[in-house]
Design a protein around this motif. Structure first.
Motif, PDB file in Angstrom:
ATOM      1  N   SER A  77       0.850  -1.194   0.000  1.00  0.00           N
ATOM      2  CA  SER A  77       0.000   0.000   0.000  1.00  0.00           C
ATOM      3  C   SER A  77       0.882   1.239   0.000  1.00  0.00           C
ATOM      4  N   LEU A  78       0.629   2.155  -0.943  1.00  0.00           N
ATOM      5  CA  LEU A  78       1.415   3.377  -1.066  1.00  0.00           C
ATOM      6  C   LEU A  78       0.491   4.583  -1.132  1.00  0.00           C
ATOM      7  N   THR A  79       0.775   5.578  -0.279  1.00  0.00           N
ATOM      8  CA  THR A  79       0.017   6.831  -0.277  1.00  0.00           C
ATOM      9  C   THR A  79       0.977   7.999  -0.479  1.00  0.00           C
ATOM     10  N   ILE A  80       0.663   8.849  -1.436  1.00  0.00           N
ATOM     11  CA  ILE A  80       1.448  10.061  -1.698  1.00  0.00           C
ATOM     12  C   ILE A  80       0.501  11.243  -1.598  1.00  0.00           C
ATOM     13  N   SER A  81       0.830  12.221  -0.747  1.00  0.00           N
ATOM     14  CA  SER A  81      -0.097  13.322  -0.527  1.00  0.00           C
ATOM     15  C   SER A  81       0.631  14.638  -0.265  1.00  0.00           C
ATOM     16  N   LYS A  82      -0.034  15.722  -0.642  1.00  0.00           N
ATOM     17  CA  LYS A  82       0.385  17.089  -0.340  1.00  0.00           C
ATOM     18  C   LYS A  82       1.794  17.397  -0.832  1.00  0.00           C
ATOM     19  N   CYS A  83       2.105  16.935  -2.031  1.00  0.00           N
ATOM     20  CA  CYS A  83       3.432  17.175  -2.602  1.00  0.00           C
ATOM     21  C   CYS A  83       3.360  18.370  -3.556  1.00  0.00           C
ATOM     22  N   ASN A  84       3.568  19.550  -3.036  1.00  0.00           N
ATOM     23  CA  ASN A  84       3.548  20.761  -3.857  1.00  0.00           C
ATOM     24  C   ASN A  84       4.727  20.765  -4.826  1.00  0.00           C
ATOM     25  N   GLY A  85       4.457  21.166  -6.066  1.00  0.00           N
ATOM     26  CA  GLY A  85       5.491  21.210  -7.080  1.00  0.00           C
ATOM     27  C   GLY A  85       5.617  19.936  -7.886  1.00  0.00           C
ATOM     28  N   LEU A  86       4.990  18.865  -7.436  1.00  0.00           N
ATOM     29  CA  LEU A  86       5.058  17.601  -8.161  1.00  0.00           C
ATOM     30  C   LEU A  86       4.238  17.704  -9.435  1.00  0.00           C
ATOM     31  N   ARG A  87       4.916  17.704 -10.574  1.00  0.00           N
ATOM     32  CA  ARG A  87       4.244  17.901 -11.859  1.00  0.00           C
ATOM     33  C   ARG A  87       3.971  16.584 -12.581  1.00  0.00           C
ATOM     34  N   SER A  88       4.887  15.636 -12.499  1.00  0.00           N
ATOM     35  CA  SER A  88       4.687  14.336 -13.128  1.00  0.00           C
ATOM     36  C   SER A  88       5.153  13.254 -12.164  1.00  0.00           C
ATOM     37  N   LEU A  89       4.394  12.157 -12.152  1.00  0.00           N
ATOM     38  CA  LEU A  89       4.708  11.055 -11.244  1.00  0.00           C
ATOM     39  C   LEU A  89       4.645   9.752 -12.022  1.00  0.00           C
ATOM     40  N   GLN A  90       5.731   9.000 -11.976  1.00  0.00           N
ATOM     41  CA  GLN A  90       5.791   7.692 -12.628  1.00  0.00           C
ATOM     42  C   GLN A  90       6.099   6.641 -11.574  1.00  0.00           C
ATOM     43  N   ILE A  91       5.235   5.644 -11.484  1.00  0.00           N
ATOM     44  CA  ILE A  91       5.393   4.572 -10.499  1.00  0.00           C
ATOM     45  C   ILE A  91       5.454   3.252 -11.236  1.00  0.00           C
ATOM     46  N   ASP A  92       6.579   2.564 -11.127  1.00  0.00           N
ATOM     47  CA  ASP A  92       6.756   1.240 -11.726  1.00  0.00           C
ATOM     48  C   ASP A  92       6.886   0.227 -10.600  1.00  0.00           C
ATOM     49  N   VAL A  93       6.054  -0.808 -10.669  1.00  0.00           N
ATOM     50  CA  VAL A  93       6.024  -1.797  -9.601  1.00  0.00           C
ATOM     51  C   VAL A  93       6.178  -3.182 -10.200  1.00  0.00           C
ATOM     52  N   VAL A  94       7.139  -3.920  -9.701  1.00  0.00           N
ATOM     53  CA  VAL A  94       7.344  -5.281 -10.184  1.00  0.00           C
ATOM     54  C   VAL A  94       6.186  -6.165  -9.750  1.00  0.00           C
ATOM     55  N   SER A  95       5.816  -6.095  -8.478  1.00  0.00           N
ATOM     56  CA  SER A  95       4.730  -6.923  -7.956  1.00  0.00           C
ATOM     57  C   SER A  95       4.314  -6.424  -6.587  1.00  0.00           C
ATOM     58  N   LYS A  96       3.250  -6.996  -6.074  1.00  0.00           N
ATOM     59  CA  LYS A  96       2.788  -6.872  -4.690  1.00  0.00           C
ATOM     60  C   LYS A  96       1.974  -5.621  -4.390  1.00  0.00           C
ATOM     61  N   LEU A  97       2.183  -4.494  -5.060  1.00  0.00           N
ATOM     62  CA  LEU A  97       1.430  -3.293  -4.727  1.00  0.00           C
ATOM     63  C   LEU A  97      -0.046  -3.477  -5.068  1.00  0.00           C
TER      64      LEU A  97
END
Length: 351
Positions: A77-97
């Motif tokens: 489980s992954l939570t990303i919050s309140k990240c000012n300035g974050l323009r692009s987000l790339q998340i690559d996960v092999v497994s389990k998420l």
């Protein structure tokens, strides 16, 4: 300043102090989760973390966080919050998420996710470009786009992967404008099953509760035959699209009745007549009469009851047609259950 909290069940909460100057500089962020090199042996800095929450990551700290995450190989489980300035987000996960939550990142314009085991996706913020790879059919989706679209020009065809991922959800949050502008044209153009057959719990967000504004909601309910619980929030501050030729039709092909709908919870309805109209509309269109519970601005719960006119103290007025039933509101204190995403919303606001 960094605050790290280790909780029960292998939960790690990492929060950075926010600085105004950091929010002015935008950045792109690439996260690779649960990668594993067979030649790499665990060492003292490796931790068994299953749930990770990242708050207020900035351009100054995102590379440090990326390095830290390399020590975690079992994040579910992954939570990303309140990240000012974050323009692009790339998340690559092999497994389990399995669970991904992105909340209140006001500058985010693009989100790319490659995750093969993901079953729950929760997002709150401005509608940005989504790119999904390796997705399965999700069971839980929170699409809280009440901030409106982040671009002036967009088409449903750009978001087909997102739309296909939510078609079999059991729990869903949806904004009225997103259904009209994105989902409706997609359903009209696709040959796939155009019903949310597994949806049981819906949180619907709209801008107003006027009598003439229920058509979009009814159009969506027609394709949700298994719906059991409906939550409707009226938020006047949310994005409101211009009323154009894209209106949803009032008539639709015959669909199964909402036989399982038992509870409708309303929040932000300031006019009692709008509540009564919605109850009567559900009865007319779907032949169902669920329990209607309203929450006032003072957080008081009331239940709408239908009573025969002979039991009503009100006398019919001259010129008004006789109606078989009247309505009254009574205090309701027994049912405090909420939509799962509404609980998430309250917890984040309180923090």
């Amino acid at each position: 300043m960094l605050l790290a909290t280790i909780g029960l069940k292998n939960k790690l909460h990492v929060e950075f102090s926010r600085r105004e100057e950091e929010g002015l500089r935008q950045f792109g962020w690439f996260l690779q989760l649960n990668s594993w090199d067979p030649s790499h042996q665990p060492h003292a800095s490796s931790y068994f973390v299953k749930s990770l929450s990242l708050v207020s990551v900035s351009y100054r700290t995102h590379e440090t966080v990326s390095s830290l995450i390399k020590n975690f190989h079992s994040i579910e489980s992954l939570t990303i919050s309140k990240c000012n300035g974050l323009r692009s987000l790339q998340i690559d996960v092999v497994s389990k998420l399995q669970n991904l939550t992105v909340l209140d990142c006001p500058d985010l314009k693009r989100l790319h996710v490659e995750a093969y085991d993901l079953t729950s996706f929760r997002f709150r913020g401005t509608f940005c470009w989504f790119s999904l790879e390796g997705y399965q059919f999700w069971e839980d989706a929170m699409l809280d786009f009440r901030g409106g679209p982040g671009y002036k020009h967009y088409e449903y065809k750009h978001f087909c992967s997102l739309l296909r991922a939510i078609i079999n959800v059991k729990t869903l949050t949806l904004c009225e404008w997103f259904f009209k502008e994105i989902i409706t044209p997609w359903l009209s153009s696709t040959n796939v099953n155009s019903r949310f057959n597994k949806l049981k719990d819906l949180w619907w967000i709209d801008t107003k509760a006027a009598k003439g504004n229920t058509g979009t909601l009814v159009s969506f309910l027609r394709i949700c035959p298994s719906l059991a619980r409906l939550h409707v929030t009226i938020d006047p501050t949310s994005y409101c699209m211009a009323r154009t030729m894209g209106e949803c039709p009032q008539e639709a092909p015959k669909r199964p009745r909402l036989r399982r709908l038992t509870v409708v919870k309303l929040e932000g309805f300031s006019n009692e007549d709008d509540v009564i109209f919605l109850k009567e509309h559900l009865l007319e269109v779907f032949n169902v009469e669920p329990l209607i519970i309203t929450r006032s601005s003072g957080n008081n719960l009331r239940c709408l009851l239908r009573i025969p006119n002979q039991q009503s103290n009100a006398n019919p007025k001259v010129g008004i047609p006789y109606r078989k039933y009247s309505y009254k509101f009574v205090e309701e204190v027994e049912d405090e259950s909420k939509h799962p995403h509404m609980v998430l919303n309250m917890l984040n606001i309180s923090s």
